[in-house]
Design a protein around this motif. Structure first.
Motif, PDB file in Angstrom:
ATOM      1  N   ALA A  52       0.469   7.403  -1.158  1.00  0.00           N
ATOM      2  CA  ALA A  52       1.540   7.091  -2.113  1.00  0.00           C
ATOM      3  C   ALA A  52       1.193   7.617  -3.498  1.00  0.00           C
ATOM      4  N   ARG A  53      -0.079   7.499  -3.846  1.00  0.00           N
ATOM      5  CA  ARG A  53      -0.484   7.953  -5.185  1.00  0.00           C
ATOM      6  C   ARG A  53      -0.404   9.471  -5.323  1.00  0.00           C
ATOM      7  N   ARG A 112       3.319   1.698  -1.550  1.00  0.00           N
ATOM      8  CA  ARG A 112       3.772   1.946  -2.924  1.00  0.00           C
ATOM      9  C   ARG A 112       2.604   2.303  -3.841  1.00  0.00           C
ATOM     10  N   GLY A 113       1.436   2.535  -3.218  1.00  0.00           N
ATOM     11  CA  GLY A 113       0.289   2.997  -3.999  1.00  0.00           C
ATOM     12  C   GLY A 113      -0.708   1.919  -4.361  1.00  0.00           C
ATOM     13  N   MET A 169       0.832  -1.212   0.000  1.00  0.00           N
ATOM     14  CA  MET A 169       0.000   0.000   0.000  1.00  0.00           C
ATOM     15  C   MET A 169       0.862   1.257   0.000  1.00  0.00           C
ATOM     16  N   ALA A 217       3.186  -3.483 -10.426  1.00  0.00           N
ATOM     17  CA  ALA A 217       1.934  -3.227  -9.694  1.00  0.00           C
ATOM     18  C   ALA A 217       1.936  -1.814  -9.120  1.00  0.00           C
ATOM     19  N   ALA A 218       3.081  -1.409  -8.594  1.00  0.00           N
ATOM     20  CA  ALA A 218       3.186  -0.067  -7.995  1.00  0.00           C
ATOM     21  C   ALA A 218       3.037   1.019  -9.061  1.00  0.00           C
ATOM     22  N   ARG A 276       1.588   0.754 -11.956  1.00  0.00           N
ATOM     23  CA  ARG A 276       0.211   0.726 -12.471  1.00  0.00           C
ATOM     24  C   ARG A 276      -0.714   1.468 -11.509  1.00  0.00           C
ATOM     25  N   ALA A 277      -0.551   1.186 -10.205  1.00  0.00           N
ATOM     26  CA  ALA A 277      -1.405   1.811  -9.195  1.00  0.00           C
ATOM     27  C   ALA A 277      -1.226   3.331  -9.209  1.00  0.00           C
ATOM     28  N   GLN A 278      -0.007   3.766  -9.491  1.00  0.00           N
ATOM     29  CA  GLN A 278       0.263   5.213  -9.475  1.00  0.00           C
ATOM     30  C   GLN A 278       0.072   5.848 -10.849  1.00  0.00           C
ATOM     31  N   ASP A 299      -2.172   3.836   0.568  1.00  0.00           N
ATOM     32  CA  ASP A 299      -2.057   3.741  -0.890  1.00  0.00           C
ATOM     33  C   ASP A 299      -2.420   5.069  -1.554  1.00  0.00           C
ATOM     34  N   LEU A 342       9.706   5.093  -9.137  1.00  0.00           N
ATOM     35  CA  LEU A 342       8.405   5.715  -8.848  1.00  0.00           C
ATOM     36  C   LEU A 342       8.447   7.243  -8.867  1.00  0.00           C
TER      37      LEU A 342
END
Lengths: 447, 252
Positions: free
Chosen positions: B80-81, A394-395, A392, B105-106, B108-110, B77, B161
């Motif tokens: 982080a975004r 890390r987003g 989490m 995954a990181a 993509r999430a961001q 999360d 990132l």
């Protein structure tokens, strides 16, 4: 679309069907079937009250006599299974286990190598000696469900690899089931002669949905001296299926088994994964993953029987259960007095994804030889909060973080499967299970 | 001083019912390097985890704004975004999740995904800079890594990132001189107008490489004094005692 079969038997599982099966078999098999049926009738249904082996698995709601032997092939299920073969092992021969023989697809290469790929029913007549040799490891009357299988199986798949032959392509065996209220008796018998090598993918599937089916399955694997068998199996029954199965492997001297079991479907499954390490220096690596949700109940029983000296076995079963799903695992390493320098390990790791999910694990050792190395381990726990937080941070959103951790928990096993196509199929099916609620079975258009 | 990317005022936080942060005030301007120093137990790591949103740390008062957003109601999360990054003091191993899959995954999430080839090229370049062997791509994240390998993997994630602000929580601890230099060089290469750094440490050594714009000293859950890079050198020479003595006297 379903294809009705010509000689479909009438009635539910009973004396009449059993007699018809015996009558249609060669003499040696007919005798075995009659013994089996008598044993089936004489033996009580296993009970969670009376039988220690069944203490945690309740099948009081299962009434085999209410099921009708399947008399047709569900073409839609077969098509869905063929699509999986196409993606995971496009060169593999495709063999369908059906009440009457279906065309075998893509077996030319194997046949040219002198490898026999046929129905078990045909092999019982044409290659009786080979089938009898394989059957000798399973007593017709050894348990209620084994007896029922012996009495009533038909069709089935038989593979024989002759001495010194290494199969150039894998064999993909499809055990489909369809309809409602049917019983199937999936059968796989594989015999590897001295120095032979083969990869098998053994797949069980029915359409997703609540259809009540009974699957009473048998897998007999006989691996000769210096032979190597890679056996991969995936169980994708729909939500209404009762699945009981025995998978027994006998290893001759220096034979090697690499076993991978993927368990995803069924209402209730009870299987025995048994490896008899008879020959000196034989080895077995047994891996398994299991994902359950809804109210699914899984029961895996394993046996690593060290009989020959210098034998080695290693078993790792990883289970993740969600909602109110339950897993029961019993594992036994049995070291006979003859098995000096045996080396055996058994481990079961469970990941509980919901408060209501449950996993019981009972690994056991029975050591009757000196100078052996044996061990066992069992764990159960929830998704690690630190791992989740790390993702989490890390987003990654929490649900996706959990899914990644579950997938990672399983990938630790999938990464060890030699057949990468099968590993990828297992990963894809697993992702769908993790993401998709409690749907099991294959996506097949049924008529 | 340009606009603050991070603005903490009067932050109180407890862990398991025990108050650790007792009114932290701190501002980090866009693109600056700040050092947060203080003896063991002063609350430095608690501040790092609280800013990142670890559920174990309960905020009981104060406010934190990050890049114009109220940070405190957000889950980790979401933080982080927004561009907040925590370099963990003890990075967590996740068996079965490879470094490559973890990073994908990181990203993509961001919403920082890039084409596969570009991703692998960038990963390869960054790994070379940080002296991380190629084999680590397919290894499970932090699983069986040495302390130094874990720290370099944190900086690799930072490099991939590109957050707005990186909090380095005792990233220097457990590193030998060479590893410390590699890690510090990595951070220096990344920071600039688009990325600020809040480096948490109790040793001034890493600061010789990072050249902080501001140095703050945390004691008993509060920032007791702030200054320029000189403050770190003073702590190197004299320890915390003289500063904390003065601070204690001032607050008495």
């Amino acid at each position: 679309m379903t294809i009705p079969l010509a000689d479909s038997p009438v009635g539910t599982l009973g004396q009449e069907v059993a007699a018809a099966r015996a009558d249609a078999s060669p003499a040696w098999l007919a005798a075995r079937r009659r013994i089996a049926w008598d044993a089936y009738e004489a033996l009580p249904m296993p009970s969670s009250q009376r039988d220690e082996d069944w203490r945690r698995t309740d099948i009081s709601a299962l009434h085999p006599e209410r099921f009708t032997p399947i008399d047709r092939v569900d073409a839609a299920v077969v098509d869905a299974m063929r699509v999986q073969r196409d993606a995971a092992a496009p060169t593999a021969a495709f063999v369908i286990d059906a009440p009457v023989a279906q065309p075998i697809e893509g077996a030319d290469t194997l046949h040219a190598q002198g490898i026999i790929v046929t129905t078990l029913a045909e092999a019982a007549t044409v290659h009786a000696e080979l089938v009898q040799r394989a059957f000798s490891s399973v007593r017709a009357d050894e348990s209620k469900f084994v007896a029922l299988w012996n009495a009533l199986w038909r069709g089935g798949v038989f593979v024989y690899v002759p001495r010194g032959v290494e199969a150039l392509v894998p064999v993909w065996i499809a055990h489909p089931a369809g309809g409602d209220g049917h019983a199937v008796f999936p059968s796989t018998v594989v015999v590897l002669d001295e120095g032979a090598a083969l990869t098998v993918i053994d797949a069980y599937a029915s359409a997703s949905g609540p259809a009540a089916l009974l699957s009473d399955a048998m897998v007999i694997l006989s691996v000769g001296r210096d032979a190597r068998l890679d056996y991969n199996t995936v169980q994708q029954w729909g939500e209404g299926v009762w699945h009981v199965g025995l998978q027994r492997t006998v290893l001759d001297a220096n034979a090697k088994l690499r076993f991978m079991g993927v368990t995803l479907g069924a209402r209730l499954q009870k299987v025995w994964w048994e490896v008899l390490l008879e020959g000196v220096g034989s080895e077995a690596d047994i891996l398994g993953i299991c994902f359950g949700d809804g109210t699914q109940h899984f029961d895996h029983q394993s046996l690593q029987a060290h009989i020959g000296p210098e034998t080695r076995s290693n078993l790792l079963l990883k289970v993740a259960v969600r909602d109110r799903a339950r897993s029961v695992y019993g594992g036994m390493i049995d070291v006979a007095p003859t098995a000096v320098h045996a080396d055996g390990y058994v481990a079961n790791r469970n990941l509980l994804l919901s408060q209501g999910a449950k996993a019981d694990s009972i690994p056991r050792l029975e050591i009757r030889a000196n100078d052996v190395k044996c061990g066992h381990g069992a764990t159960a726990g929830h998704v690690d909060a630190d791992q989740r937080f790390y993702l989490m941070a890390r987003g990654v959103p929490p649900e996706e973080a959990s899914a990644l951790i579950v997938r990672g928990f399983m990938d630790d096993v999938l990464d060890r499967i030699p057949h990468r196509g099968f590993a990828e199929l297992a990963g894809t099916l697993l992702d769908a299970e993790i993401a998709g609620g409690s749907v099991t079975g294959v996506a097949a258009e049924t008529s | 001083m340009s606009k603050a990317v991070l603005s903490i005022s009067g932050l109180h936080a407890s862990v398991e019912g025990k108050e650790i942060l007792k009114g932290v005030d701190l501002q980090v301007a866009q693109g600056e390097i700040h050092a947060l120093m203080g003896p063991n137990g002063s609350g430095k790591s608690t501040l790092a985890y609280t800013l990142m949103g670890h559920p174990k740390y309960m905020v009981t008062g104060g406010s934190v704004s990050f890049d114009g957003h109220d940070l405190l109601p957000l889950t980790a999360d979401a933080r982080a975004r927004l561009g907040l990054f925590l370099c963990f003091q003890y990075p967590t191993a996740i068996p079965g999740v490879s470094t490559v899959n973890f990073l994908r995954a990181a990203l993509r999430a961001q919403e920082k995904e890039m084409p596969a080839r570009e991703f692998l090229n960038r990963l390869s370049t960054e790994m070379k800079e940080l002296k991380i062997d190629e084999s680590f791509r397919s290894r499970y994240i932090n699983d069986g890594f040495s302390g130094g390998e874990k720290k370099r993997m944190e900086i690799l994630q930072l490099a991939m990132l590109r957050p707005k602000l990186a909090i380095l929580d005792e990233t220097d601890s457990g590193l030998d001189v060479d590893a410390l230099r590699t890690v510090a060089d990595g951070v220096m290469r990344l920071c600039g107008p688009d990325m600020g750094v809040l480096v948490i440490t109790h040793y001034p050594r890493i600061l010789e490489h990072l050249h902080p714009d501001r140095v703050h000293v945390l004691h008993d859950g509060r920032v007791v004094t702030s200054g320029g890079a000189d403050l770190a050198r003073q702590i190197e020479r004299e320890g915390y005692e003289p500063i904390l003595g003065t601070a204690a006297a001032a607050t008495a």
